[in-house]
Design a protein around this motif. Structure first.
Motif: not given
Length: 104
Positions: A6-7, A9-11, A13-14, A67, A70, A74
């Motif tokens: 999940l981490i 994938d989020r990284l 994307k973001d 959350k 992440l 950030y």
């Protein structure tokens, strides 16, 4: 391992630049963050913050840890992008967490 995915994938994307930096330093997300998930951040943070993290974990489950992690990544992005190899791993495992907790 699902949380680490999940981490990732989020990284991807973001903030692909941040993920690319971690990969270029041969740093796997598992090596950096498995201890965080196992201990729920408890060993690196003051008791009041550890209590709040644990409460979030109880209420929201594992996604709360994702959350939190992440948000820390950030917030400390600029520092992370400057670090290399062992310094980077040490910072991600403890320094980043301590700094973020100190800013609360």
């Amino acid at each position: 391992m699902n949380l680490l995915q999940l981490i990732n994938d989020r990284l991807q994307k973001d903030d692909p630049e941040l993920l690319s930096h971690l990969k270029s330093e041969d740093l796997s997300l598992g090596a950096a963050f498995s201890p965080v998930f196992i201990t729920l951040f408890v060993y690196q943070v003051p008791l009041p913050i550890a209590t709040r993290i644990f409460e979030c974990f109880i209420l929201d489950g594992e996604i709360a840890l994702v959350k939190i992690l992440l948000r820390m990544l950030y917030n400390k992005r600029d520092i992370i992008l400057k670090l290399k190899e062992c310094e980077l791993l040490t910072y991600l495992r403890s320094g980043m967490i301590v700094e973020c907790c100190g800013e609360l």
